[in-house]
Design a protein around this motif. Structure first.
Motif, PDB file in Angstrom:
ATOM      1  N   TYR A   1       0.834  -1.201   0.000  1.00  9.22           N
ATOM      2  CA  TYR A   1       0.000   0.000   0.000  1.00  9.22           C
ATOM      3  C   TYR A   1       0.872   1.256   0.000  1.00  9.22           C
ATOM      4  O   TYR A   1       0.596   2.229  -0.703  1.00  9.22           O
ATOM      5  N   ASN A   2       1.923   1.251   0.821  1.00  9.59           N
ATOM      6  CA  ASN A   2       2.820   2.407   0.887  1.00  9.59           C
ATOM      7  C   ASN A   2       3.589   2.600  -0.418  1.00  9.59           C
ATOM      8  O   ASN A   2       3.693   3.723  -0.934  1.00  9.59           O
ATOM      9  N   ARG A   3       4.125   1.514  -0.936  1.00  8.59           N
ATOM     10  CA  ARG A   3       4.920   1.593  -2.168  1.00  8.59           C
ATOM     11  C   ARG A   3       4.099   2.048  -3.367  1.00  8.59           C
ATOM     12  O   ARG A   3       4.552   2.816  -4.217  1.00  8.59           O
ATOM     13  N   SER A   4       2.850   1.583  -3.432  1.00  9.27           N
ATOM     14  CA  SER A   4       1.996   1.888  -4.586  1.00  9.27           C
ATOM     15  C   SER A   4       1.388   3.281  -4.522  1.00  9.27           C
ATOM     16  O   SER A   4       0.889   3.792  -5.524  1.00  9.27           O
ATOM     17  N   GLY A   5       1.402   3.891  -3.319  1.00 10.56           N
ATOM     18  CA  GLY A   5       0.807   5.203  -3.157  1.00 10.56           C
ATOM     19  C   GLY A   5      -0.612   5.166  -2.623  1.00 10.56           C
ATOM     20  O   GLY A   5      -1.214   6.221  -2.397  1.00 10.56           O
ATOM     21  N   LEU A   6      -1.160   3.955  -2.408  1.00 10.63           N
ATOM     22  CA  LEU A   6      -2.485   3.855  -1.809  1.00 10.63           C
ATOM     23  C   LEU A   6      -2.491   4.532  -0.441  1.00 10.63           C
ATOM     24  O   LEU A   6      -3.428   5.244  -0.088  1.00 10.63           O
ATOM     25  N   TYR A   7      -1.420   4.306   0.318  1.00 10.01           N
ATOM     26  CA  TYR A   7      -1.164   5.064   1.540  1.00 10.01           C
ATOM     27  C   TYR A   7      -0.008   6.004   1.219  1.00 10.01           C
ATOM     28  O   TYR A   7       1.087   5.541   0.904  1.00 10.01           O
ATOM     29  N   ALA A   8      -0.244   7.283   1.288  1.00 12.12           N
ATOM     30  CA  ALA A   8       0.763   8.250   0.856  1.00 12.12           C
ATOM     31  C   ALA A   8       1.910   8.360   1.861  1.00 12.12           C
ATOM     32  O   ALA A   8       1.689   8.490   3.063  1.00 12.12           O
ATOM     33  N   ALA A   9       3.143   8.304   1.359  1.00 16.01           N
ATOM     34  CA  ALA A   9       4.321   8.559   2.185  1.00 16.01           C
ATOM     35  C   ALA A   9       4.393  10.048   2.502  1.00 16.01           C
ATOM     36  O   ALA A   9       3.886  10.887   1.747  1.00 16.01           O
ATOM     37  N   ALA A  10       5.027  10.376   3.618  1.00 13.34           N
ATOM     38  CA  ALA A  10       5.129  11.777   4.034  1.00 13.34           C
ATOM     39  C   ALA A  10       5.874  12.603   2.990  1.00 13.34           C
ATOM     40  O   ALA A  10       5.538  13.763   2.736  1.00 13.34           O
ATOM     41  N   SER A  11       6.898  12.008   2.381  1.00 11.14           N
ATOM     42  CA  SER A  11       7.673  12.690   1.342  1.00 11.14           C
ATOM     43  C   SER A  11       8.420  11.635   0.539  1.00 11.14           C
ATOM     44  O   SER A  11       8.551  10.482   0.964  1.00 11.14           O
ATOM     45  N   LEU A  12       8.894  12.032  -0.619  1.00 13.24           N
ATOM     46  CA  LEU A  12       9.685  11.139  -1.470  1.00 13.24           C
ATOM     47  C   LEU A  12      11.048  11.760  -1.716  1.00 13.24           C
ATOM     48  O   LEU A  12      11.152  12.973  -1.843  1.00 13.24           O
ATOM     49  N   PRO A  13      12.124  10.983  -1.821  1.00 17.16           N
ATOM     50  CA  PRO A  13      12.152   9.527  -1.679  1.00 17.16           C
ATOM     51  C   PRO A  13      11.813   9.090  -0.256  1.00 17.16           C
ATOM     52  O   PRO A  13      11.974   9.858   0.691  1.00 17.16           O
ATOM     53  N   SER A  14      11.362   7.835  -0.133  1.00 15.48           N
ATOM     54  CA  SER A  14      10.926   7.325   1.160  1.00 15.48           C
ATOM     55  C   SER A  14      11.504   5.944   1.410  1.00 15.48           C
ATOM     56  O   SER A  14      11.715   5.157   0.478  1.00 15.48           O
ATOM     57  N   GLY A  15      11.743   5.664   2.674  1.00 12.41           N
ATOM     58  CA  GLY A  15      12.024   4.299   3.081  1.00 12.41           C
ATOM     59  C   GLY A  15      10.735   3.506   3.094  1.00 12.41           C
ATOM     60  O   GLY A  15       9.661   4.004   2.756  1.00 12.41           O
ATOM     61  N   LEU A  16      10.824   2.257   3.509  1.00 11.25           N
ATOM     62  CA  LEU A  16       9.663   1.380   3.498  1.00 11.25           C
ATOM     63  C   LEU A  16       9.751   0.406   4.663  1.00 11.25           C
ATOM     64  O   LEU A  16      10.837   0.071   5.130  1.00 11.25           O
ATOM     65  N   GLY A  17       8.604  -0.054   5.112  1.00 12.16           N
ATOM     66  CA  GLY A  17       8.566  -1.075   6.166  1.00 12.16           C
ATOM     67  C   GLY A  17       8.451  -0.485   7.549  1.00 12.16           C
ATOM     68  O   GLY A  17       9.048   0.559   7.850  1.00 12.16           O
ATOM     69  N   SER A  18       7.645  -1.143   8.384  1.00 13.81           N
ATOM     70  CA  SER A  18       7.437  -0.643   9.743  1.00 13.81           C
ATOM     71  C   SER A  18       7.594  -1.725  10.794  1.00 13.81           C
ATOM     72  O   SER A  18       7.127  -1.575  11.921  1.00 13.81           O
ATOM     73  N   GLU A  19       8.277  -2.827  10.431  1.00 12.58           N
ATOM     74  CA  GLU A  19       8.446  -3.941  11.370  1.00 12.58           C
ATOM     75  C   GLU A  19       9.845  -4.524  11.219  1.00 12.58           C
ATOM     76  O   GLU A  19      10.299  -4.794  10.104  1.00 12.58           O
ATOM     77  N   GLY A  20      10.529  -4.716  12.337  1.00  9.13           N
ATOM     78  CA  GLY A  20      11.855  -5.299  12.249  1.00  9.13           C
ATOM     79  C   GLY A  20      12.398  -5.702  13.602  1.00  9.13           C
ATOM     80  O   GLY A  20      11.775  -5.477  14.642  1.00  9.13           O
ATOM     81  N   ALA A  21      13.574  -6.313  13.567  1.00  8.23           N
ATOM     82  CA  ALA A  21      14.268  -6.727  14.786  1.00  8.23           C
ATOM     83  C   ALA A  21      15.757  -6.514  14.594  1.00  8.23           C
ATOM     84  O   ALA A  21      16.259  -6.555  13.462  1.00  8.23           O
ATOM     85  N   GLY A  22      16.437  -6.289  15.690  1.00 11.91           N
ATOM     86  CA  GLY A  22      17.869  -6.070  15.603  1.00 11.91           C
ATOM     87  C   GLY A  22      18.474  -5.746  16.946  1.00 11.91           C
ATOM     88  O   GLY A  22      17.944  -6.126  17.996  1.00 11.91           O
ATOM     89  N   VAL A  23      19.584  -5.003  16.889  1.00 14.51           N
ATOM     90  CA  VAL A  23      20.367  -4.698  18.086  1.00 14.51           C
ATOM     91  C   VAL A  23      20.577  -3.188  18.182  1.00 14.51           C
ATOM     92  O   VAL A  23      20.869  -2.530  17.177  1.00 14.51           O
ATOM     93  N   VAL A  24      20.416  -2.651  19.378  1.00 11.21           N
ATOM     94  CA  VAL A  24      20.659  -1.230  19.605  1.00 11.21           C
ATOM     95  C   VAL A  24      22.155  -0.943  19.478  1.00 11.21           C
ATOM     96  O   VAL A  24      22.985  -1.612  20.106  1.00 11.21           O
ATOM     97  N   GLU A  25      22.514   0.040  18.647  1.00 15.43           N
ATOM     98  CA  GLU A  25      23.910   0.451  18.501  1.00 15.43           C
ATOM     99  C   GLU A  25      24.240   1.677  19.343  1.00 15.43           C
ATOM    100  O   GLU A  25      25.348   1.806  19.866  1.00 15.43           O
ATOM    101  N   GLU A  26      23.261   2.592  19.451  1.00 12.78           N
ATOM    102  CA  GLU A  26      23.507   3.842  20.169  1.00 12.78           C
ATOM    103  C   GLU A  26      22.157   4.447  20.541  1.00 12.78           C
ATOM    104  O   GLU A  26      21.177   4.273  19.816  1.00 12.78           O
ATOM    105  N   VAL A  27      22.105   5.133  21.678  1.00 16.89           N
ATOM    106  CA  VAL A  27      20.871   5.820  22.050  1.00 16.89           C
ATOM    107  C   VAL A  27      21.131   7.312  22.177  1.00 16.89           C
ATOM    108  O   VAL A  27      22.243   7.744  22.480  1.00 16.89           O
ATOM    109  N   GLY A  28      20.087   8.097  21.923  1.00 20.86           N
ATOM    110  CA  GLY A  28      20.192   9.538  21.995  1.00 20.86           C
ATOM    111  C   GLY A  28      19.888  10.067  23.385  1.00 20.86           C
ATOM    112  O   GLY A  28      19.518   9.315  24.297  1.00 20.86           O
ATOM    113  N   PRO A  29      20.008  11.381  23.569  1.00 24.54           N
ATOM    114  CA  PRO A  29      19.716  12.004  24.861  1.00 24.54           C
ATOM    115  C   PRO A  29      18.287  11.708  25.307  1.00 24.54           C
ATOM    116  O   PRO A  29      17.349  11.699  24.505  1.00 24.54           O
TER     117      PRO A  29
END
Length: 325
Positions: free
Chosen positions: A46-74
């Protein structure tokens, strides 16, 4: 340099490109994470096709993942570098080797849930949680109707609903998917390509129909879904894989039994941090108990996301698909 899948214009899978991106350091309230696995979901199409509009282009994609924290902000106090984390509701950008993300979106992974499993279960599992525990609270003795029962959300939702004591009727498109759905909690399956699911629901329930329909298909199923509902029943439309539902004459809801219709989203249900954490804890518990098994049926290298999108849209996938980083 970090690579990511992005799109510079909306369209088909061919608009997805693998390119270098600059991630930078986390700002206040942010964390930088290195992905190990990324979940594939229909909403990505839906996001890629434009059915759900991205905030701006170019855009990243995907809203689900797993991994390891490298650094945290203030201001981030509950995460530290090295923590295993996952998320299922975030700004677009999961299709990346590394990214910045609001720390409030991240959930620490408990022991016993590996990264690939987490990437396959967060968005879909949290979606199942709000649907059967909040949108309509499924209880023992209920008979419910679930479309796309062999899909990622479907396999989780049907197992969980069975665990709660409900009888699940699932619609599928072929016999292979019917078998899969039955193995994951569906007491009854309906092949909608050759059976009238309204008629079959009526037969299965002895004319009583169902208190809730969970519909992620949309245009092809929605009006018939209403015909499967008992008086005061709930139609929960949480996707539209066949296209958008046409404008609805609300008078139909009165005619068909004072029905309720809702168009829920995970973003709304998980908007508050405390709600997100409570939902995730319930999901983690039901998975760790073994009542809900998360099975990754397909994996693709992240750089081959276009191929994964093509297969998902063509209904060639079942259950969960993970992009490996």
């Amino acid at each position: 340099m970090v690579h990511a899948i992005r799109f510079h214009k909306t369209g088909g899978p061919e608009v997805l490109v693998w390119e270098e991106v600059n991630v930078g350091k986390p700002g206040p309230g942010e964390a930088r994470i290195r992905h190990t696995a990324v979940g594939l979901n229909f909403v990505d199409i839906y996001n890629r096709s434009g059915l759900y509009a991205a905030a701006s282009l170019p855009s990243g994609l995907g809203s689900e993942g797993a991994g390891v924290v490298e650094e945290v902000g203030p201001g981030v106090t509950d995460l530290k570098p090295g923590d295993r984390v996952a998320y299922g509701s975030s700004p677009l950008g999961a299709y990346s080797e590394a990214r910045l993300i609001p720390a409030a979106s991240l959930l620490k992974l408990p022991d016993g849930i590996d990264d690939k499993t987490a990437a396959a279960m967060m968005l879909k599992g949290l979606t199942a949680q709000y649907l059967i525990r909040q949108t309509y609270r499924v209880k023992a003795g209920d008979t419910i109707l679930l479309h796309a029962a062999a899909g990622g959300v479907g396999l989780i939702l049907s197992q969980w609903a069975k665990h709660l004591g409900a009888t699940v009727i699932g619609t599928v498109s072929n016999e292979e998917k019917a078998k899969l759905a039955q193995e994951h909690g569906c007491a009854h399956t309906i092949n909608y390509t050759r059976e009238d699911f309204v008629k079959r629901v009526d037969e299965i329930t002895g004319g009583k129909k169902v208190p809730v329909v969970y519909d992620s298909v949309g245009k092809d199923t929605f009006l018939k879904s209403l015909d499967c509902l008992a008086p005061l029943g709930v139609a929960a439309l949480f996707g539209q894989s066949s296209g958008s539902v046409e404008p609805l004459n609300l008078g139909l809801l009165a005619q068909k039994g004072s029905l309720y219709v809702t168009r829920p989203t995970l973003f709304t249900y998980a908007a508050k941090r405390e709600n997100l954490v409570a939902m995730a804890n319930e999901l983690f518990d039901v998975v760790k108990s073994g009542a809900v098994k998360i099975e990754v049926h397909q994996t693709y290298p992240l750089k081959d996301a276009a191929k994964a999108h093509t297969d998902l849209a063509a209904r060639k996938t079942t259950g969960s698909t993970v992009l490996l980083v």
